[in-house]
Design a protein around this motif. Structure first.
Motif, PDB file in Angstrom:
ATOM      1  N   ILE A  90       0.845  -1.204   0.000  1.00 40.49           N
ATOM      2  CA  ILE A  90       0.000   0.000   0.000  1.00 40.49           C
ATOM      3  C   ILE A  90       0.874   1.244   0.000  1.00 40.49           C
ATOM      4  CG2 ILE A  90      -1.614   1.345   1.418  1.00 40.49           C
ATOM      5  CD1 ILE A  90      -2.851  -1.417   2.233  1.00 40.49           C
ATOM      6  N   ARG A  91       1.920   1.253   0.852  1.00 38.21           N
ATOM      7  CA  ARG A  91       2.827   2.419   0.893  1.00 38.21           C
ATOM      8  C   ARG A  91       3.527   2.615  -0.448  1.00 38.21           C
ATOM      9  NH1 ARG A  91       4.118   0.329   6.001  1.00 38.21           N
ATOM     10  NH2 ARG A  91       5.988  -0.633   5.156  1.00 38.21           N
ATOM     11  N   ARG A  92       3.998   1.525  -1.039  1.00 39.52           N
ATOM     12  CA  ARG A  92       4.675   1.637  -2.342  1.00 39.52           C
ATOM     13  C   ARG A  92       3.715   2.147  -3.406  1.00 39.52           C
ATOM     14  NH1 ARG A  92       6.762  -3.033  -0.344  1.00 39.52           N
ATOM     15  NH2 ARG A  92       5.407  -4.361  -1.587  1.00 39.52           N
ATOM     16  N   GLY A  93       2.482   1.670  -3.369  1.00 34.05           N
ATOM     17  CA  GLY A  93       1.477   2.127  -4.336  1.00 34.05           C
ATOM     18  C   GLY A  93       1.193   3.608  -4.184  1.00 34.05           C
ATOM     19  N   ALA A  94       1.057   4.062  -2.930  1.00 34.95           N
ATOM     20  CA  ALA A  94       0.797   5.480  -2.684  1.00 34.95           C
ATOM     21  C   ALA A  94       1.990   6.324  -3.134  1.00 34.95           C
ATOM     22  CB  ALA A  94       0.512   5.711  -1.202  1.00 34.95           C
ATOM     23  N   LEU A  95       3.191   5.868  -2.853  1.00 32.20           N
ATOM     24  CA  LEU A  95       4.378   6.607  -3.266  1.00 32.20           C
ATOM     25  C   LEU A  95       4.489   6.648  -4.789  1.00 32.20           C
ATOM     26  CD1 LEU A  95       6.985   8.106  -2.619  1.00 32.20           C
ATOM     27  CD2 LEU A  95       8.111   5.891  -2.398  1.00 32.20           C
ATOM     28  N   SER A  96       4.213   5.525  -5.449  1.00 29.88           N
ATOM     29  CA  SER A  96       4.260   5.493  -6.909  1.00 29.88           C
ATOM     30  C   SER A  96       3.252   6.466  -7.503  1.00 29.88           C
ATOM     31  CB  SER A  96       3.964   4.084  -7.438  1.00 29.88           C
ATOM     32  OG  SER A  96       4.988   3.202  -7.080  1.00 29.88           O
ATOM     33  N   GLU A  97       2.068   6.506  -6.938  1.00 31.92           N
ATOM     34  CA  GLU A  97       1.040   7.435  -7.428  1.00 31.92           C
ATOM     35  C   GLU A  97       1.478   8.886  -7.229  1.00 31.92           C
ATOM     36  OE1 GLU A  97      -2.107   8.940  -9.306  1.00 31.92           O
ATOM     37  OE2 GLU A  97      -1.472   6.849  -9.282  1.00 31.92           O
ATOM     38  N   LYS A  98       2.066   9.171  -6.082  1.00 31.43           N
ATOM     39  CA  LYS A  98       2.550  10.523  -5.813  1.00 31.43           C
ATOM     40  C   LYS A  98       3.639  10.909  -6.816  1.00 31.43           C
ATOM     41  CE  LYS A  98       4.233  13.296  -1.954  1.00 31.43           C
ATOM     42  NZ  LYS A  98       4.629  13.266  -0.539  1.00 31.43           N
ATOM     43  N   LEU A  99       4.550   9.974  -7.110  1.00 25.87           N
ATOM     44  CA  LEU A  99       5.597  10.235  -8.088  1.00 25.87           C
ATOM     45  C   LEU A  99       5.013  10.434  -9.488  1.00 25.87           C
ATOM     46  CD1 LEU A  99       8.338   7.727  -6.901  1.00 25.87           C
ATOM     47  CD2 LEU A  99       8.423  10.221  -6.784  1.00 25.87           C
ATOM     48  N   ARG A 100       4.020   9.605  -9.855  1.00 27.00           N
ATOM     49  CA  ARG A 100       3.369   9.763 -11.163  1.00 27.00           C
ATOM     50  C   ARG A 100       2.720  11.134 -11.282  1.00 27.00           C
ATOM     51  NH1 ARG A 100       2.484   4.354 -10.882  1.00 27.00           N
ATOM     52  NH2 ARG A 100       0.582   4.473  -9.695  1.00 27.00           N
ATOM     53  N   GLN A 101       2.040  11.565 -10.227  1.00 30.92           N
ATOM     54  CA  GLN A 101       1.388  12.877 -10.248  1.00 30.92           C
ATOM     55  C   GLN A 101       2.420  13.989 -10.396  1.00 30.92           C
ATOM     56  OE1 GLN A 101      -1.858  13.519 -10.515  1.00 30.92           O
ATOM     57  NE2 GLN A 101      -2.093  11.297 -10.612  1.00 30.92           N
ATOM     58  N   GLY A 102       3.559  13.840  -9.738  1.00 35.14           N
ATOM     59  CA  GLY A 102       4.627  14.833  -9.849  1.00 35.14           C
ATOM     60  C   GLY A 102       5.172  14.903 -11.267  1.00 35.14           C
ATOM     61  N   LEU A 103       5.271  13.762 -11.926  1.00 35.26           N
ATOM     62  CA  LEU A 103       5.772  13.740 -13.301  1.00 35.26           C
ATOM     63  C   LEU A 103       4.788  14.393 -14.261  1.00 35.26           C
ATOM     64  CD1 LEU A 103       7.340  10.172 -13.542  1.00 35.26           C
ATOM     65  CD2 LEU A 103       8.538  12.356 -13.455  1.00 35.26           C
ATOM     66  N   VAL A 104       3.514  14.261 -13.976  1.00 38.67           N
ATOM     67  CA  VAL A 104       2.501  14.863 -14.835  1.00 38.67           C
ATOM     68  C   VAL A 104       2.571  16.381 -14.757  1.00 38.67           C
ATOM     69  CG1 VAL A 104      -0.004  15.179 -15.099  1.00 38.67           C
ATOM     70  CG2 VAL A 104       0.942  12.897 -14.777  1.00 38.67           C
ATOM     71  N   HIS A 105       2.850  16.913 -13.584  1.00 35.52           N
ATOM     72  CA  HIS A 105       2.815  18.358 -13.372  1.00 35.52           C
ATOM     73  C   HIS A 105       4.142  19.050 -13.614  1.00 35.52           C
ATOM     74  CE1 HIS A 105      -1.260  18.037 -12.028  1.00 35.52           C
ATOM     75  NE2 HIS A 105      -0.921  17.145 -11.125  1.00 35.52           N
TER      76      HIS A 105
END
Length: 177
Positions: A90-105
Motif C-alpha cells: 500500500i505504501r509503495r502504491g501510494a508513493l508510486s502514485e505521488k511520483l506519477r502525479q509529480g511527473l505529470v505536473h
C-alpha cells in the motif's frame, strides 16, 4: 546449548538450531503455499517466505515443543509477515502514485534535445557511460560516482577525463551530421 528433551516416539535433534532446521524443512512448502495463495504477484511469495524464515530464525529460542504448536506458531508469524507485506505494498502504491502525479505536473525535457547526447553517450563503454551519467545527470562527484561503480578515485578521474574527450568528439560529429 542443552539438547532438547526427547518426546515419546520422536527422535529429537540435539540443539535448538537442529530442531529449527528440521521444522523449516518440513514447513517451508506449506508456508510457501500459504503465501502463494495470498500475495499478488505470486512471485512475491518467495520474498515473504524468506522474510518469514529470518523472523523465525531470530525467534528460534521460542520454538514450541510439539509439531502442531510449531506449525501454529509459524503460521502466526506468517500472518504478521503477510500483514507487513500488504502494508508495504500500500505504501509503495501510494508513493508510486505521488511520483506519477509529480511527473505529470513537472515539465519534461524535450527528447529531441537529448538525441545528440544519447547518441554520443552510446559510443562510450558501458562503465564509462554510467560514470558520466552519475556525475552529470545525478550530481555525484567523480570519486563518489567511481565508488558506486567499484572504481578507485584515481581510476574514476582517468575514466571521466577520457570519457569527456570521447564525448566532445562524438558531439562534434553529431552536430556536423
Amino acid at each position: 546449548m542443552t539438547p532438547a528433551p526427547a518426546r515419546e516416539g520422536v527422535a529429537m535433534p540435539g540443539t535448538v538450531e537442529d530442531r529449527f532446521e528440521e521444522c523449516v524443512r518440513a514447513l517451508t512448502p506449506v508456508l510457501m503455499a500459504y503465501f502463494v495463495r495470498r500475495v499478488d504477484p505470486t512471485e512475491d511469495a518467495a520474498d515473504c517466505v524468506s522474510e518469514l524464515l529470518m523472523v523465525l530464525w531470530r525467534q528460534r529460542d521460542r520454538l514450541p515443543e510439539g509439531d502442531a504448536e510449531i506449525r501454529a506458531w509459524s503460521f502466526g508469524v506468517a500472518k504478521g509477515v503477510l500483514a507487513n507485506y500488504r502494508r508495504g505494498k500500500i505504501r509503495r502504491g501510494a508513493l508510486s502514485e505521488k511520483l506519477r502525479q509529480g511527473l505529470v505536473h513537472e515539465p519534461q525535457a524535450h527528447r529531441e534535445q537529448d538525441d545528440g547526447m544519447v547518441g554520443a553517450l552510446s559510443r562510450l563503454r558501458t562503465k564509462d557511460r554510467e560514470l558520466v551519467m552519475l556525475i552529470v545527470w545525478d550530481g555525484f562527484g567523480v570519486a563518489e560516482a567511481g565508488a558506486l561503480l567499484g572504481l578507485s578515485a584515481t581510476a574514476s578521474r582517468t575514466r571521466y577525463s577520457r570519457a569527456r574527450k570521447t564525448l566532445k568528439i562524438a558531439l562534434a560529429q553529431e552536430l556536423r551530421d
